[in-house]
Design an enzyme around this catalytic site. Structure first.
Site, short mmCIF file in Angstrom:
data_model
loop_
_atom_site.label_atom_id
_atom_site.label_comp_id
_atom_site.label_asym_id
_atom_site.label_seq_id
_atom_site.Cartn_x
_atom_site.Cartn_y
_atom_site.Cartn_z
NE ARG A 165 -3.65 -0.85 2.21
CZ ARG A 165 -4.57 -1.31 1.37
NH1 ARG A 165 -5.04 -0.54 0.43
NH2 ARG A 165 -5.02 -2.53 1.49
CB THR B 22 12.42 -4.68 0.07
OG1 THR B 22 11.08 -5.06 0.40
CG2 THR B 22 13.25 -4.62 1.34
CG HIS B 23 10.45 -2.53 -6.26
ND1 HIS B 23 9.08 -2.57 -6.19
CD2 HIS B 23 10.77 -2.61 -7.57
CE1 HIS B 23 8.58 -2.63 -7.42
NE2 HIS B 23 9.59 -2.67 -8.27
CG ASP C 172 10.67 9.56 -3.94
OD1 ASP C 172 9.79 8.69 -4.16
OD2 ASP C 172 11.41 10.01 -4.84
#
Length: 197
Positions: A90, A107-108, A140
């Protein structure tokens, strides 16, 4: 000692890696609380590791801003040095990002800026890419657009399913996250230098 608050939506596999790393007395960070936006399976890790947990259920609030305010209130109780979004599915409202950044990392499962968003693994496969990766970023106001702290490539193999590729990425993500937190705690990464403009 760096105090961590980790936010999750699912099983918390990255969170488990952090909790296991912090069992080592030499590791300079400790998870002080685990939060979620729903009744996530990963909250069970709190009981397993003796860490307090909380849930701020998104569906209980009239809009994202109200949910974000309630979430921020919970986070502030713990006064963490660093907030980690680890599988939180989210977007945080701008007010929450502004209150926590730059001590807010995510984390991605992609080699950013490639394949941002909620379906980074699926998008990499759909694009016919031969490689993707894992990234740790400062959050950000954008979607997976913040300054990159660490990242690593992961090859896409012939016949990869989304699930199989995601599992391989998660292995890298966990290692990168544990190392990134160590680097932040030791002062090798200065989050203020990575602060979003």
């Amino acid at each position: 000692m760096l105090s961590l608050l980790v936010l999750i939506s699912g099983g918390g596999s990255n969170l488990r890696s952090l909790l296991e790393a912090s069992e080592d007395a030499e590791y300079p960070a400790r998870v002080v609380a685990i939060g979620a936006d729903r009744d996530a399976d990963g909250l069970g890790l709190g009981e397993e590791f003796g860490i307090p947990t909380f849930a701020v259920n998104y569906g209980s609030y009239p809009d994202r801003a109200a949910w974000g305010d309630a979430l921020l209130e919970q986070i502030r109780i713990w006064q963490p040095d660093l907030v980690i979004l680890s599988g939180l599915m989210r977007l945080l409202p701008p007010r929450v990002v502004a209150a926590l950044s730059p001590n807010l990392i995510n984390t991605h499962p992609a080699y950013l800026p490639e394949f941002p968003g909620a379906h980074g693994v699926r998008d990499a496969l759909a694009a016919g890419a031969t490689q993707t990766g894992a990234s740790i970023i400062v959050v950000d106001g954008g979607v997976d657009a913040g300054p990159i702290i660490a990242q690593e490539r992961v090859a896409i193999e012939a016949g990869d399913s989304e699930a199989a590729l995601h599992e391989r990425i998660k292995l890298v993500e966990r290692r990168l996250l544990v190392q990134a937190v160590l680097d932040i705690a030791n002062g090798h990464v200065n989050l203020k230098e990575h602060s979003p403009a």
